[in-house]
Design an enzyme around this catalytic site. Structure first.
Site, PDB file in Angstrom:
ATOM      1  CD  GLN A  48      97.808 -34.650  56.102  1.00 55.59           C
ATOM      2  OE1 GLN A  48      97.374 -33.999  55.154  1.00 55.59           O
ATOM      3  NE2 GLN A  48      98.037 -34.101  57.293  1.00 55.59           N
TER       4      GLN A  48
ATOM      5  CG  ASP B 176      97.739 -40.947  60.690  1.00 55.77           C
ATOM      6  OD1 ASP B 176      96.636 -40.394  60.500  1.00 55.77           O
ATOM      7  OD2 ASP B 176      98.761 -40.310  60.998  1.00 55.77           O
TER       8      ASP B 176
ATOM      9  CE  LYS C  56      95.561 -33.378  60.106  1.00 52.70           C
ATOM     10  NZ  LYS C  56      96.412 -32.191  60.244  1.00 52.70           N
TER      11      LYS C  56
END
Length: 408
Positions: free
Chosen positions: A203, A200, A226
């Site tokens: 971020q 993942d 993001k």
């Protein structure tokens, strides 16, 4: 040299706003990042002058749309050093992970197998694996998060050594703790044990250089909103696996041929892109990647490291505050979670908003991790290229004001 945020702030229209008579300070980029005018204008230009569906129309608008759409795919894939044919547009990182859980997981995981996740995962990298295990009879196991907010590779080796792990799913960067996990080493060890890896990267891609060829995971998911772009996602996968997997969704140009009772599938990446794509969003994400590449991701990482360092220096000035995450700034990204004794995180965020300081409060879609930390929720400040040290100063002042409201 770090990014001169004051040089780029003018590119972000929202930062010119005032709320309650105060200039806006946006410290919630880990949830979603603000958009530069270059992204906004690219999408507006596409809608105004070149809008058409992709891969279908032979007229000029259709050709222009297809060229811009596939051109964006190529630049985005190049940005993370992966094959464009194995870079699939999805709605977001959550859909990317679900695609793997359904299209790969349900044909390759069964009773007696284990899916290994970590206690720091976002729900998007937990719930799909819970569902997979419930459907297949496999077992879900967790790697623990140590007191430092980091994972133990020795524990990973111990679990992998038992020989039952079919898949390892781990965040590249924790959305709560900011922990930067050694995903290249995790992927290497998992492959040696015969396990597939899903990373993942929601971020990570927005705030640091990411080289997927070097990481060498089997699947890597992230989301554009993001990374200064619109709401669209990416799944980068290993070609051999993507070719063998069944489609996740059916319809549209993901087919090669449709008979009355069966169909054959299109080539990669279109095999996994059912229906009409989010065309403008993909083109907008291409513009966001161009913007970040123009700054340079090494500089972006240095800038966020500087802001996180400054925040970790200044926030302890707030009486009663507790900070979470790795002590070493080299092991954490631009995220600083905290609690204040006597104040609920939601109250902290609401009172900070009175000072036009936007921070996150809640469980951050990571309830198992909150239980490990022994709290129900935290407040969280997170940074991007448009933030400056003065934003941290404003946060510290707002937290002091919050304490005064509650007479702490």
């Amino acid at each position: 040299m770090a990014v001169a945020a004051t040089d780029v702030r003018a590119d972000f229209p929202v930062l010119s706003r005032e709320i309650n008579g105060h200039p806006l300070v946006y410290l919630d980029s880990a949830a979603t990042a603000q958009k530069p005018r270059q992204v906004i204008e690219t999408m507006e230009r596409f809608y105004s002058h070149s809008y058409g569906t992709v891969h279908r129309g032979v007229y000029e608008l259709g050709r222009e749309a297809t060229e811009q759409f596939e051109g964006a795919r190529e630049r985005i894939a190049g940005f993370v050093n992966w094959d464009p044919d194995c870079s699939i547009f999805t709605r977001n990182a959550t859909e990317s992970i679900n695609l793997v859980a359904y299209a790969w997981g349900r044909d390759n995981v069964g009773p007696g197998d284990e899916v290994l996740v970590t206690e720091m995962e976002h729900h998007s990298n937990l719930v799909p694996w819970q569902l997979l295990c419930q459907d297949t009879g496999a077992t879900l196991r967790y790697l623990s998060v140590g007191d430092s907010g980091e994972l133990s590779l020795d524990e990973l080796d111990s679990v992998l050594g038992e020989g039952r792990v079919k898949l390892v799913a781990v965040a590249h960067v924790s959305n709560v703790l900011g922990t930067i996990n050694p995903v290249e080493e995790i992927a290497r060890r998992a492959r040696a044990a015969g396990a597939v890896t899903v990373i993942d990267g929601a971020q990570a891609v927005p705030q640091m250089p990411v080289d997927l060829a070097a990481i060498d995971a089997d699947f890597y998911a992230w989301t554009g909103h993001k990374a200064l772009g619109p709401t669209t996602g990416l799944l980068h996968g290993r070609r051999a696996l993507l070719q063998d997997m069944r489609p996740f969704l059916g319809g549209g140009h993901m087919i090669s041929r449709v008979e009355r009772d069966r169909s054959s599938w299109n080539e990669l990446p279109w095999k996994y892109e059912a229906g009409t794509n989010a065309i403008a969003e993909a083109i907008g994400l291409g513009a966001a990647i161009d913007y970040l590449a123009g700054i340079g991701m090494e500089r972006v990482r240095e800038h966020e490291r500087d802001l996180a360092t400054y925040a970790l220096e200044r926030l302890p000035e707030v009486e009663g505050i507790t900070l979470y995450g790795p002590e070493s700034i080299e092991h954490r990204g631009g995220v600083v979670p905290f609690t204040i004794e006597g104040l609920h995180p939601h109250d902290i965020a609401e009172l900070a908003d009175r000072e036009a300081v936007c921070i996150r409060a809640g469980h951050h879609c990571a309830q198992p991790l909150m239980r490990c930390l022994g709290v129900g929720a935290t407040a969280r400040a997170s940074f991007h290229v448009y933030n400056v040290r003065e934003d941290v100063d404003r946060l510290v002042h707002a937290l002091g004001q919050a304490r005064e409201v509650f007479e702490l």
